[in-house]
Design a protein around this motif. Sequence first.
Motif, PDB file in Angstrom:
ATOM      1  N   TYR A  37       0.961  -1.066   0.047  1.00 23.33           N
ATOM      2  CA  TYR A  37       0.109   0.007   0.123  1.00 23.33           C
ATOM      3  C   TYR A  37       0.850   1.250  -0.037  1.00 23.33           C
ATOM      4  N   ASN A  38       1.755   1.259   0.873  1.00 28.09           N
ATOM      5  CA  ASN A  38       2.865   2.423   1.072  1.00 28.09           C
ATOM      6  C   ASN A  38       3.603   2.673  -0.318  1.00 28.09           C
ATOM      7  N   GLN A  39       3.765   1.553  -1.209  1.00 27.13           N
ATOM      8  CA  GLN A  39       4.585   2.027  -2.478  1.00 27.13           C
ATOM      9  C   GLN A  39       3.689   2.181  -3.413  1.00 27.13           C
ATOM     10  N   ALA A  40       2.384   2.190  -3.391  1.00 24.22           N
ATOM     11  CA  ALA A  40       1.484   2.155  -4.639  1.00 24.22           C
ATOM     12  C   ALA A  40       1.607   3.569  -5.149  1.00 24.22           C
ATOM     13  N   GLU A  41       1.859   4.650  -4.369  1.00 16.43           N
ATOM     14  CA  GLU A  41       2.244   5.944  -5.151  1.00 16.43           C
ATOM     15  C   GLU A  41       3.196   5.780  -6.067  1.00 16.43           C
ATOM     16  N   GLU A  54     -10.306  -0.183 -15.774  1.00 18.35           N
ATOM     17  CA  GLU A  54     -10.561   0.808 -16.493  1.00 18.35           C
ATOM     18  C   GLU A  54      -9.232   1.742 -16.876  1.00 18.35           C
ATOM     19  N   ASP A  55      -8.912   2.081 -15.673  1.00 17.19           N
ATOM     20  CA  ASP A  55      -7.612   3.195 -15.608  1.00 17.19           C
ATOM     21  C   ASP A  55      -6.213   2.390 -15.747  1.00 17.19           C
ATOM     22  N   ILE A  56      -6.275   1.332 -14.833  1.00 15.51           N
ATOM     23  CA  ILE A  56      -4.991   0.412 -14.742  1.00 15.51           C
ATOM     24  C   ILE A  56      -5.477  -1.301 -14.539  1.00 15.51           C
ATOM     25  N   ARG A  82      -6.238  -1.489  -2.540  1.00 17.62           N
ATOM     26  CA  ARG A  82      -6.820  -0.633  -1.855  1.00 17.62           C
ATOM     27  C   ARG A  82      -6.445   1.004  -2.017  1.00 17.62           C
ATOM     28  N   TYR A  83      -5.100   0.980  -2.283  1.00 18.93           N
ATOM     29  CA  TYR A  83      -4.634   2.399  -2.515  1.00 18.93           C
ATOM     30  C   TYR A  83      -5.429   2.965  -3.594  1.00 18.93           C
ATOM     31  N   PHE A  84      -5.365   2.323  -5.134  1.00 17.10           N
ATOM     32  CA  PHE A  84      -6.081   2.775  -5.978  1.00 17.10           C
ATOM     33  C   PHE A  84      -7.435   3.157  -5.816  1.00 17.10           C
ATOM     34  N   HIS A  85      -8.106   2.517  -5.112  1.00 15.64           N
ATOM     35  CA  HIS A  85      -9.574   2.629  -4.922  1.00 15.64           C
ATOM     36  C   HIS A  85      -9.812   3.795  -3.837  1.00 15.64           C
ATOM     37  N   GLU A  86      -8.895   4.004  -2.952  1.00 19.04           N
ATOM     38  CA  GLU A  86      -9.108   5.227  -1.988  1.00 19.04           C
ATOM     39  C   GLU A  86      -8.825   6.730  -2.752  1.00 19.04           C
ATOM     40  N   ARG A  87      -8.050   6.456  -4.001  1.00 22.39           N
ATOM     41  CA  ARG A  87      -7.712   7.609  -4.624  1.00 22.39           C
ATOM     42  C   ARG A  87      -8.485   7.704  -6.164  1.00 22.39           C
TER      43      ARG A  87
END
Length: 353
Positions: A232-236, A270-272, A259-264
Amino acid sequence: MGKLGYYMEQKVTIKDVAELAGVSKSTVSRYLNNGYISVEKQVRVRKAIEETGFQSNFFAKRLKTRESKLIGIVLPRMDSVTVGKLLAGITRVLEPEGYQSILLVSQLSGEKELENMQKLQQQGVDAILVDSVGITPEHVRRAKEWSLPILYTGQQQAEVHCLKIDDAAAGHRMGVYLRQMGHKHAVFAGVTESDEAVGIERKAGFVAGFCEGRTDAQVDFVETGFDFLSAYNQAEEIRKLAPSVVVGATDNISLGILRYFHERGVHVPEDISVVGFGGYDVGAVVYPALTTVAFDYELMGMKAASYILNLLRGKGREETNLDMPLFFVERESVRDLNAAVDEPSLNAMPGMA
């Protein structure tokens, strides 16, 4: 001299305990080996043992029979779906054979793993099964020099007894699938290369399958831990690389990224697109459901236990079926980019304003 005085001066046997408790010797033996006897007889036998001072000497028994019926198991961690299934498979085979397990956890440390092996060897177990984080020369030396059988799972080394899935084949299968789905830029989110199976073989297999026959394919690598939070912390960082697909080295890594993508507000697929490895049950119930290469960890545990038993019986590798199946599970987390290219725009379709 009364009976109790006699027992205090003489070596107490199972026969003495049985006579005092008013049961058979086999009943006392079952009690000592955790077998079934009625509650009423358990009370009588326990009372007789206390009164006579009788103690079943485990280590004396080992010297006499040369077996303890104990198998030492070293695990990298306990907070893992795969470990639970592996243990279930091991227990399913060992318990009917009268074996019990002693579990020690290495917390993903190779040094701690070796320490735990030493402790188990000193405790007199019959064999040791290590779900290893990495096989070093010291692991090999112990397997060769110690008198008890040692089996390593999760890693491969030609000089020792091992059992593992084909990580390179699993990675290759996923790479071929994503190539066929039209993806050209992937990020492989994986663990350190100190874990040869997941950190090297699985990644190399994926790169080979994904890039085969193409010069325009690109694979970037971002290191994470095995746990959900580190992914999660490396997702950005992954997101900044702008891939069309993220490949988690395990489903747990992929779920942290999802989870990270969902929150943002990053929409999958569709996007990734996002895929993983492992086939965890939770991957089927998250949204979107995760495409993955599934491994049967309970079957691995059963095969590992059977392998250990064969080693204890003097049989070799050839006596155990070590084939580990892989299952490709296609779900909802991958976008077919070929379809996106081929599909005509709605505005260009006849009759559409």
